[in-house]
Motif scaffolding. Structure first.
Motif, PDB file in Angstrom:
ATOM      1  N   ASP A  79      -6.407   3.740 -13.768  1.00 51.81           N
ATOM      2  CA  ASP A  79      -5.519   4.699 -13.125  1.00 51.81           C
ATOM      3  C   ASP A  79      -6.333   5.953 -12.852  1.00 51.81           C
ATOM      4  OD1 ASP A  79      -3.111   3.224 -13.100  1.00 51.81           O
ATOM      5  OD2 ASP A  79      -2.825   3.647 -15.229  1.00 51.81           O
ATOM      6  N   ILE A  80      -6.352   6.362 -11.588  1.00 47.01           N
ATOM      7  CA  ILE A  80      -7.146   7.517 -11.187  1.00 47.01           C
ATOM      8  C   ILE A  80      -6.201   8.627 -10.742  1.00 47.01           C
ATOM      9  CG2 ILE A  80      -8.898   8.367  -9.587  1.00 47.01           C
ATOM     10  CD1 ILE A  80      -9.901   5.420  -9.444  1.00 47.01           C
ATOM     11  N   PRO A  81      -6.215   9.768 -11.433  1.00 49.02           N
ATOM     12  CA  PRO A  81      -5.331  10.859 -11.033  1.00 49.02           C
ATOM     13  C   PRO A  81      -5.761  11.455  -9.695  1.00 49.02           C
ATOM     14  CG  PRO A  81      -6.761  11.532 -12.835  1.00 49.02           C
ATOM     15  CD  PRO A  81      -7.025  10.084 -12.595  1.00 49.02           C
ATOM     16  N   VAL A  82      -4.775  11.788  -8.885  1.00 49.32           N
ATOM     17  CA  VAL A  82      -5.027  12.371  -7.565  1.00 49.32           C
ATOM     18  C   VAL A  82      -4.185  13.628  -7.434  1.00 49.32           C
ATOM     19  CG1 VAL A  82      -4.893  11.998  -5.078  1.00 49.32           C
ATOM     20  CG2 VAL A  82      -5.466  10.091  -6.585  1.00 49.32           C
ATOM     21  N   CYS A  83      -4.775  14.694  -6.928  1.00 43.87           N
ATOM     22  CA  CYS A  83      -4.065  15.947  -6.722  1.00 43.87           C
ATOM     23  C   CYS A  83      -3.810  16.105  -5.222  1.00 43.87           C
ATOM     24  CB  CYS A  83      -4.879  17.123  -7.259  1.00 43.87           C
ATOM     25  SG  CYS A  83      -4.061  18.697  -6.998  1.00 43.87           S
ATOM     26  N   PHE A  84      -2.611  15.781  -4.783  1.00 44.21           N
ATOM     27  CA  PHE A  84      -2.279  15.859  -3.364  1.00 44.21           C
ATOM     28  C   PHE A  84      -1.984  17.295  -2.927  1.00 44.21           C
ATOM     29  CE2 PHE A  84      -1.350  11.500  -4.489  1.00 44.21           C
ATOM     30  CZ  PHE A  84      -1.937  10.803  -3.445  1.00 44.21           C
ATOM     31  N   GLU A  85      -1.558  18.126  -3.856  1.00 41.45           N
ATOM     32  CA  GLU A  85      -1.159  19.488  -3.499  1.00 41.45           C
ATOM     33  C   GLU A  85      -2.292  20.295  -2.887  1.00 41.45           C
ATOM     34  OE1 GLU A  85      -0.555  18.138  -6.588  1.00 41.45           O
ATOM     35  OE2 GLU A  85       1.532  17.664  -6.159  1.00 41.45           O
ATOM     36  N   MET A  86      -3.534  19.947  -3.228  1.00 32.97           N
ATOM     37  CA  MET A  86      -4.677  20.698  -2.714  1.00 32.97           C
ATOM     38  C   MET A  86      -5.214  20.111  -1.413  1.00 32.97           C
ATOM     39  SD  MET A  86      -6.598  21.538  -6.291  1.00 32.97           S
ATOM     40  CE  MET A  86      -7.862  22.525  -5.518  1.00 32.97           C
ATOM     41  N   VAL A 105       2.671  10.331   0.168  1.00 33.86           N
ATOM     42  CA  VAL A 105       2.185  10.287  -1.217  1.00 33.86           C
ATOM     43  C   VAL A 105       2.771   9.077  -1.934  1.00 33.86           C
ATOM     44  CG1 VAL A 105       2.256  11.453  -3.461  1.00 33.86           C
ATOM     45  CG2 VAL A 105       1.726  12.755  -1.384  1.00 33.86           C
ATOM     46  N   GLU A 106       4.055   8.820  -1.738  1.00 35.72           N
ATOM     47  CA  GLU A 106       4.704   7.674  -2.391  1.00 35.72           C
ATOM     48  C   GLU A 106       4.070   6.357  -1.943  1.00 35.72           C
ATOM     49  OE1 GLU A 106       9.053   5.508  -2.640  1.00 35.72           O
ATOM     50  OE2 GLU A 106       8.956   7.587  -1.986  1.00 35.72           O
ATOM     51  N   ILE A 107       3.854   6.213  -0.654  1.00 31.90           N
ATOM     52  CA  ILE A 107       3.228   4.986  -0.144  1.00 31.90           C
ATOM     53  C   ILE A 107       1.814   4.832  -0.725  1.00 31.90           C
ATOM     54  CG2 ILE A 107       2.283   3.881   1.930  1.00 31.90           C
ATOM     55  CD1 ILE A 107       4.721   5.135   3.435  1.00 31.90           C
ATOM     56  N   PHE A 108       1.051   5.902  -0.715  1.00 30.79           N
ATOM     57  CA  PHE A 108      -0.327   5.863  -1.193  1.00 30.79           C
ATOM     58  C   PHE A 108      -0.405   5.509  -2.678  1.00 30.79           C
ATOM     59  CE2 PHE A 108      -4.132   7.814  -2.967  1.00 30.79           C
ATOM     60  CZ  PHE A 108      -5.108   7.347  -2.105  1.00 30.79           C
ATOM     61  N   THR A 109       0.505   6.080  -3.475  1.00 33.26           N
ATOM     62  CA  THR A 109       0.417   5.886  -4.922  1.00 33.26           C
ATOM     63  C   THR A 109       1.086   4.605  -5.413  1.00 33.26           C
ATOM     64  OG1 THR A 109       2.379   7.266  -5.250  1.00 33.26           O
ATOM     65  CG2 THR A 109       0.216   8.342  -5.411  1.00 33.26           C
ATOM     66  N   ASN A 110       1.849   3.947  -4.578  1.00 32.33           N
ATOM     67  CA  ASN A 110       2.499   2.694  -4.976  1.00 32.33           C
ATOM     68  C   ASN A 110       1.705   1.478  -4.509  1.00 32.33           C
ATOM     69  OD1 ASN A 110       4.703   3.707  -6.391  1.00 32.33           O
ATOM     70  ND2 ASN A 110       5.778   4.151  -4.491  1.00 32.33           N
ATOM     71  N   TRP A 111       0.435   1.614  -4.406  1.00 37.10           N
ATOM     72  CA  TRP A 111      -0.441   0.553  -3.933  1.00 37.10           C
ATOM     73  C   TRP A 111      -1.555   0.353  -4.934  1.00 37.10           C
ATOM     74  CZ3 TRP A 111       0.528  -2.454   0.178  1.00 37.10           C
ATOM     75  CH2 TRP A 111      -0.486  -3.283   0.630  1.00 37.10           C
ATOM     76  N   GLU A 112      -1.978  -0.886  -5.157  1.00 38.99           N
ATOM     77  CA  GLU A 112      -3.123  -1.154  -6.018  1.00 38.99           C
ATOM     78  C   GLU A 112      -4.342  -1.370  -5.136  1.00 38.99           C
ATOM     79  OE1 GLU A 112      -4.267  -4.834  -8.716  1.00 38.99           O
ATOM     80  OE2 GLU A 112      -2.612  -3.653  -9.592  1.00 38.99           O
ATOM     81  N   TYR A 113      -5.370  -0.583  -5.347  1.00 32.76           N
ATOM     82  CA  TYR A 113      -6.587  -0.652  -4.541  1.00 32.76           C
ATOM     83  C   TYR A 113      -7.670  -1.394  -5.308  1.00 32.76           C
ATOM     84  CZ  TYR A 113      -4.190   2.894  -1.837  1.00 32.76           C
ATOM     85  OH  TYR A 113      -3.270   3.566  -1.089  1.00 32.76           O
ATOM     86  N   THR A 114      -8.456  -2.179  -4.592  1.00 32.08           N
ATOM     87  CA  THR A 114      -9.542  -2.926  -5.202  1.00 32.08           C
ATOM     88  C   THR A 114     -10.869  -2.345  -4.729  1.00 32.08           C
ATOM     89  OG1 THR A 114      -8.207  -4.928  -5.210  1.00 32.08           O
ATOM     90  CG2 THR A 114     -10.588  -5.210  -5.439  1.00 32.08           C
ATOM     91  N   CYS A 115     -11.721  -1.991  -5.675  1.00 29.39           N
ATOM     92  CA  CYS A 115     -13.049  -1.476  -5.343  1.00 29.39           C
ATOM     93  C   CYS A 115     -13.984  -2.670  -5.144  1.00 29.39           C
ATOM     94  CB  CYS A 115     -13.559  -0.570  -6.458  1.00 29.39           C
ATOM     95  SG  CYS A 115     -15.215   0.055  -6.136  1.00 29.39           S
ATOM     96  N   GLN A 116     -14.528  -2.816  -3.962  1.00 29.37           N
ATOM     97  CA  GLN A 116     -15.424  -3.933  -3.660  1.00 29.37           C
ATOM     98  C   GLN A 116     -16.889  -3.518  -3.620  1.00 29.37           C
ATOM     99  OE1 GLN A 116     -14.667  -7.051  -3.532  1.00 29.37           O
ATOM    100  NE2 GLN A 116     -12.451  -6.937  -3.456  1.00 29.37           N
TER     101      GLN A 116
END
Length: 125
Positions: A79-86, A105-116
């Motif tokens: 889990d990687i914290p993201v600060c959208f306010e800035m 923000v909701e769409i972006f944070t409700n997704w699981e990303y895979t680092c390839q």
């Protein structure tokens, strides 16, 4: 599946189908096969570095085939914290997609990303 020579102590593995390069590499690292020094994955191939005297190509290919039969090898989840306010362009990005900033923000944070792949700078996946 094919192991293409890359010098006398390395090869590129191509042609596996059920696993990504990263899944196959993690599975092979976990097996700690004799003669295998390191495996490095990219999108759909694996670089294999080995000790020529102890590496058994047949056993290696059998291990990859067995991993493919098992299916997906699950790696670590972070889990990687993201600060959208800035984010100076959040409103503009949302507007260009006909979304509110909150929806983007909701769409972006409700997704699981895979680092390839990991980029050339530390911490730049």
């Amino acid at each position: 599946m094919e192991l293409q020579p890359l010098g006398d102590a390395a090869a590129i593995l191509r042609g596996f189908s059920r696993l990504s390069g990263h899944e196959a590499a993690r599975g092979l690292e976990a097996l700690r096969l004799p003669g295998v020094i390191e495996v490095n994955a990219v999108w759909d191939t694996i670089g294999v570095y080995f000790e020529p005297e102890t590496f058994d190509e047949g056993a290696f290919l059998e291990a990859v085939s067995a991993l493919e039969e098992l299916g997906e090898y699950v790696g670590a989840i972070h889990d990687i914290p993201v600060c959208f306010e800035m984010g100076e362009d959040l409103a503009e990005a949302a507007s260009s997609l006909d979304l509110s900033a909150e929806n983007l923000v909701e769409i972006f944070t409700n997704w699981e990303y895979t680092c390839q792949a990991v980029g050339f700078c530390p911490g730049f996946p």
